[in-house]
Design an enzyme around this catalytic site. Structure first.
Site, PDB file in Angstrom:
ATOM      1  CE  LYS A  46      -2.875  -2.536   3.206  1.00 36.06           C
ATOM      2  NZ  LYS A  46      -3.256  -2.660   4.615  1.00 36.06           N
ATOM      3  N   GLY A  47       2.150   1.066   0.340  1.00 35.02           N
ATOM      4  CA  GLY A  47       3.031   2.213   0.604  1.00 35.02           C
ATOM      5  C   GLY A  47       3.163   3.196  -0.541  1.00 35.02           C
ATOM      6  CD  GLU A 102       8.322  -0.850  -3.575  1.00 36.77           C
ATOM      7  OE1 GLU A 102       7.560  -0.139  -2.892  1.00 36.77           O
ATOM      8  OE2 GLU A 102       8.732  -1.944  -3.178  1.00 36.77           O
ATOM      9  CG  ASP A 103       6.891   2.318   0.003  1.00 38.17           C
ATOM     10  OD1 ASP A 103       7.559   1.421  -0.555  1.00 38.17           O
ATOM     11  OD2 ASP A 103       6.262   2.110   1.057  1.00 38.17           O
ATOM     12  CG  ASP A 106      15.003  -1.363   3.244  1.00 37.19           C
ATOM     13  OD1 ASP A 106      16.043  -0.751   3.507  1.00 37.19           O
ATOM     14  OD2 ASP A 106      14.384  -2.029   4.095  1.00 37.19           O
ATOM     15  CE  LYS A 134      14.907   3.092   5.129  1.00 32.30           C
ATOM     16  NZ  LYS A 134      14.251   2.151   6.071  1.00 32.30           N
ATOM     17  CG  PHE A 155      11.006   2.123   9.904  1.00 32.68           C
ATOM     18  CD1 PHE A 155      11.177   0.949   9.173  1.00 32.68           C
ATOM     19  CD2 PHE A 155       9.722   2.607  10.100  1.00 32.68           C
ATOM     20  CE1 PHE A 155      10.081   0.270   8.664  1.00 32.68           C
ATOM     21  CE2 PHE A 155       8.619   1.930   9.587  1.00 32.68           C
ATOM     22  CZ  PHE A 155       8.801   0.761   8.875  1.00 32.68           C
ATOM     23  CB  VAL A 156      10.895   7.209   6.744  1.00 36.59           C
ATOM     24  CG1 VAL A 156      12.317   7.709   6.909  1.00 36.59           C
ATOM     25  CG2 VAL A 156      10.765   6.343   5.499  1.00 36.59           C
ATOM     26  CG  ASP A 162       2.932   0.658   7.152  1.00 34.83           C
ATOM     27  OD1 ASP A 162       3.760   0.569   6.223  1.00 34.83           O
ATOM     28  OD2 ASP A 162       2.615  -0.320   7.857  1.00 34.83           O
ATOM     29  NE  ARG A 168      -0.549   1.696   4.925  1.00 37.10           N
ATOM     30  CZ  ARG A 168       0.517   0.988   4.581  1.00 37.10           C
ATOM     31  NH1 ARG A 168       1.478   1.526   3.873  1.00 37.10           N
ATOM     32  NH2 ARG A 168       0.618  -0.275   4.950  1.00 37.10           N
TER      33      ARG A 168
HETATM   34  P1  XMP Z   1      12.838  -4.225   0.296  1.00 40.08           P
HETATM   35  O1  XMP Z   1      13.704  -4.532   1.505  1.00 40.08           O
HETATM   36  O2  XMP Z   1      12.221  -5.470  -0.249  1.00 40.08           O
HETATM   37  O3  XMP Z   1      11.686  -3.407   0.972  1.00 40.08           O
HETATM   38  O4  XMP Z   1      13.543  -3.381  -0.708  1.00 40.08           O
HETATM   39  C1  XMP Z   1      10.840  -2.636   0.297  1.00 40.08           C
HETATM   40  C2  XMP Z   1       9.633  -2.392   1.146  1.00 40.08           C
HETATM   41  O5  XMP Z   1       9.943  -2.323   2.547  1.00 40.08           O
HETATM   42  C3  XMP Z   1       9.169  -1.365   3.183  1.00 40.08           C
HETATM   43  N1  XMP Z   1      10.058  -0.441   3.896  1.00 40.08           N
HETATM   44  C4  XMP Z   1       9.634   0.548   4.679  1.00 40.08           C
HETATM   45  N2  XMP Z   1       8.381   0.922   5.005  1.00 40.08           N
HETATM   46  N3  XMP Z   1       9.286   2.677   6.303  1.00 40.08           N
HETATM   47  C5  XMP Z   1       8.222   1.998   5.826  1.00 40.08           C
HETATM   48  O6  XMP Z   1       7.099   2.369   6.125  1.00 40.08           O
HETATM   49  C6  XMP Z   1      10.578   2.344   6.020  1.00 40.08           C
HETATM   50  O7  XMP Z   1      11.523   2.995   6.475  1.00 40.08           O
HETATM   51  C7  XMP Z   1      10.756   1.204   5.163  1.00 40.08           C
HETATM   52  N4  XMP Z   1      11.863   0.613   4.655  1.00 40.08           N
HETATM   53  C8  XMP Z   1      11.397  -0.398   3.876  1.00 40.08           C
HETATM   54  C9  XMP Z   1       8.406  -0.652   2.107  1.00 40.08           C
HETATM   55  O8  XMP Z   1       7.084  -1.117   2.135  1.00 40.08           O
HETATM   56  C10 XMP Z   1       9.051  -1.045   0.824  1.00 40.08           C
HETATM   57  O9  XMP Z   1       8.129  -1.150  -0.219  1.00 40.08           O
HETATM   58 MG    MG Z   2       5.227  -0.945   4.608  1.00 33.23          MG
END
Ligand code: XMP
Ligand code: MG
Length: 184
Positions: A46-47, A102-103, A106, A134, A155-156, A162, A168
């Site tokens: 949902k991000g 994507e939000d 990571d 990140k 973490f944001v 969320d 959100r």
């Molecule tokens: P990966 O590790 O697969 O992760 O690249 C991607 C998803 O992880 C979530 N994510 C976060 N969500 N604050 C959040 O609310 C954060 O700081 C954070 N870091 C990773 C996010 O959903 C992303 O799509």
């Molecule tokens: Mg999330």
């Protein structure tokens, strides 16, 4: 402080205005890159929902939306490492120009999983737009083609992102205090 405005204590990382300006810049870049073409924006629920809504209105090239949902994170700030598809694409993407929205990029596990999945459908092109990146957390060799902001490992929340499904709707992007209690 009431639970509805508890986020006001979290430090602001990016203001509404900074997000809007950067999103507009990415929109202009996408317009230039896809001039005369059509794109399918595939939002990762949902991000990315709020970023997709704003990005889509920052571009003028012909565009359609689709959404997928995956699970990788649990309720808190830690990832389990496993990515599972919860909702697949609704529309065929064969021969289409796809931009995965994507939000946060990571570890890269989610995007790697989605890229492999989408490539099986033989799109014409596949790019990635991530609002936040990140890089220090990366486990997979994957980069986004359009990045809003590179951030350190913190973490944001807000602007779609969320903590245990909350925050959100916060309009800016804020740093989650590391000692914030687990919510149920
Ligand atoms: P990966 O590790 O697969 O992760 O690249 C991607 C998803 O992880 C979530 N994510 C976060 N969500 N604050 C959040 O609310 C954060 O700081 C954070 N870091 C990773 C996010 O959903 C992303 O799509
Ligand atoms: Mg999330």
């Amino acid at each position: 402080m009431s639970p509805s405005n508890i986020h006001k204590d979290f430090p602001i990382l990016f203001s509404e205005q900074q997000i809007a300006e950067r999103t507009a810049e990415i929109g202009r870049q996408i317009d230039a890159d896809y001039a005369g073409k059509s794109v399918v924006l595939v939002g990762v629920l949902k991000g990315a929902a709020i970023f997709l809504a704003d990005l889509a209105r920052s571009i003028t090239v012909d565009c359609t939306f689709d959404f997928v949902a995956v699970s990788s994170y649990g309720k808190g700030q830690k990832t389990s490492g496993a990515v599972k598809l919860i909702k697949d694409l609704d529309l065929p993407i064969e021969g289409k120009n796809i931009i995965v929205v994507e939000d946060i990029l990571d570890t890269g596990l989610t995007l790697c999983f989605l890229r492999n999945l989408f490539e099986q459908h033989r799109p014409r092109s596949l790019r990635v737009a991530a609002l936040l990146d990140k890089p220090s957390r990366r486990l997979e060799k994957i980069e986004a083609d359009y990045v809003g902001f590179k951030i350190p490992n913190h973490f944001v929340v807000g602007y779609g992102m969320d903590y245990a499904e909350r925050f959100r709707n916060v309009r800016d992007i804020r740093l989650m205090p590391p000692d914030y209690p687990e919510m149920h």
